[in-house]
Scaffold this motif. Sequence first.
Motif, PDB file in Angstrom:
ATOM      1  N   LEU A  25       0.908  -1.225  -0.087  1.00 17.50           N
ATOM      2  CA  LEU A  25       0.020   0.033   0.190  1.00 17.50           C
ATOM      3  C   LEU A  25       0.870   1.154   0.008  1.00 17.50           C
ATOM      4  N   ARG A  26       2.007   1.305   0.718  1.00 19.30           N
ATOM      5  CA  ARG A  26       2.927   2.576   0.681  1.00 19.30           C
ATOM      6  C   ARG A  26       3.649   2.769  -0.607  1.00 19.30           C
ATOM      7  N   LEU A  27       3.849   1.569  -1.152  1.00 23.60           N
ATOM      8  CA  LEU A  27       4.417   1.642  -2.624  1.00 23.60           C
ATOM      9  C   LEU A  27       3.421   2.456  -3.388  1.00 23.60           C
ATOM     10  N   ALA A  28       2.235   2.032  -3.227  1.00 26.39           N
ATOM     11  CA  ALA A  28       0.912   2.687  -4.318  1.00 26.39           C
ATOM     12  C   ALA A  28       1.085   4.236  -3.569  1.00 26.39           C
ATOM     13  N   MET A  29       0.822   4.533  -2.431  1.00 23.56           N
ATOM     14  CA  MET A  29       0.689   5.830  -2.036  1.00 23.56           C
ATOM     15  C   MET A  29       1.938   6.691  -2.446  1.00 23.56           C
ATOM     16  N   LYS A  30       2.941   6.197  -2.576  1.00 21.93           N
ATOM     17  CA  LYS A  30       4.239   7.069  -3.152  1.00 21.93           C
ATOM     18  C   LYS A  30       3.794   7.396  -4.538  1.00 21.93           C
ATOM     19  N   ARG A  31       3.436   6.354  -5.227  1.00 19.18           N
ATOM     20  CA  ARG A  31       2.991   6.776  -6.640  1.00 19.18           C
ATOM     21  C   ARG A  31       2.291   7.707  -6.868  1.00 19.18           C
TER      22      ARG A  31
END
Length: 396
Positions: A25-31
């Motif tokens: 989820l944090r990877l997606a949030m960063k994007r």
Amino acid sequence: MTEVFHERLKAPIPTKELERRSRELRLAMKREEIDVIVAQNITQYMGGANRWLTDTTAENQYPQSSFIPLEGEIGYIACSGPPLDLYPPSHLLRIGKPWDANPYFAVFNYTWDWEGKMFVKWCQENNAKKIGIAGMEIMMWNYYDYVKKNLPGVELVDASPIIDEIRALKSEDEIIAIEKSAAIQDKVMGYIPTIAQPGVREYEVRNRIMQLITDHGGEEMVVIMGSAPRGEKFNLYPSFFQNRTLQQGDELYIRLECSGPGGMYTTVGRMFSIGCEPSDSMLKSWEEAVAAQGKLAGILQVGMDPQVIFAQYNEYLASKGYVQEEGIFAYGQGYDWIERPSIQPGETMKLAKDMSMAVNTNLVSAERTVYAADSYMLKPNGPQKLHKTPLTVFPT
């Protein structure tokens, strides 16, 4: 090494699985340049993302928020507070730490902004500029309204598509929990012929089913039911309307949409002939239901567009003289009783490997109704049925 959990945790998901979800989820949030995602929930059945994020769940209209920042620990806001610990109790939290708690309830209008105040305070202290809402449909309007009005200049976005894309694809640990859920339902289905007897009311059957699901390790239970004298059409009803008394020769359908140990839902539904062998007409209709289920399951292929599936299945129903489906009849399941993707108008998420799908066959004609249901796990070589309950009409 096997994890050791607190004895009050019934069937906790492995910590590594919670960490995987946060990481993805944090990877997606960063994007998407999202600083924090907040999830609110008031029930364990559907909506929100608290269970998925934290392995805790709201119950009985007690509001609960969890939020995951791009950096730092997951935080909790709870409907509780001094002198009580928050809910869930801090010593039972699986991941993250408490942020704040107060005794706010929907029935107390003077507390309508308390939950929002606590989250706004965190956002101000941490300089959040873009907030994702995990489930616009479940967040109380006054919560959202307070955040919007008291964080001027902060962007609010719907984070549901981000979470849906991740949680629709089941991990190895989640598949294990799903298989356990299906196995429990299969076992309980085997008891129903001894329970559903002439003279017993539908709600008495449901109550016994719920006890058995719980006794075997299940968590949440939705039991759909319908019955009528032999040969008559009937509709399916939720618990509030399950008061009919079963009679000798009745036809009964029971669908279990329950979660097993760990909170993952599966679905199974079968027809029953009350107190006697099924009629030839009932058996013929059942054969058509089994064929329809096979047709529908056969087009639930990895990469398929739900709109194509919807059209193809309705063409099949029409060719057999049955009423076409207008709404949802197949859908994803996980921590939610119903989640994406769904086979209905409007769905855009294509089917993919390791999605868990409930398949409901509802055959309605001018003369008869017959129903069936099973859960499937989608694989590259085709959907794999999760249930082992025989595809037959059960005499009771």
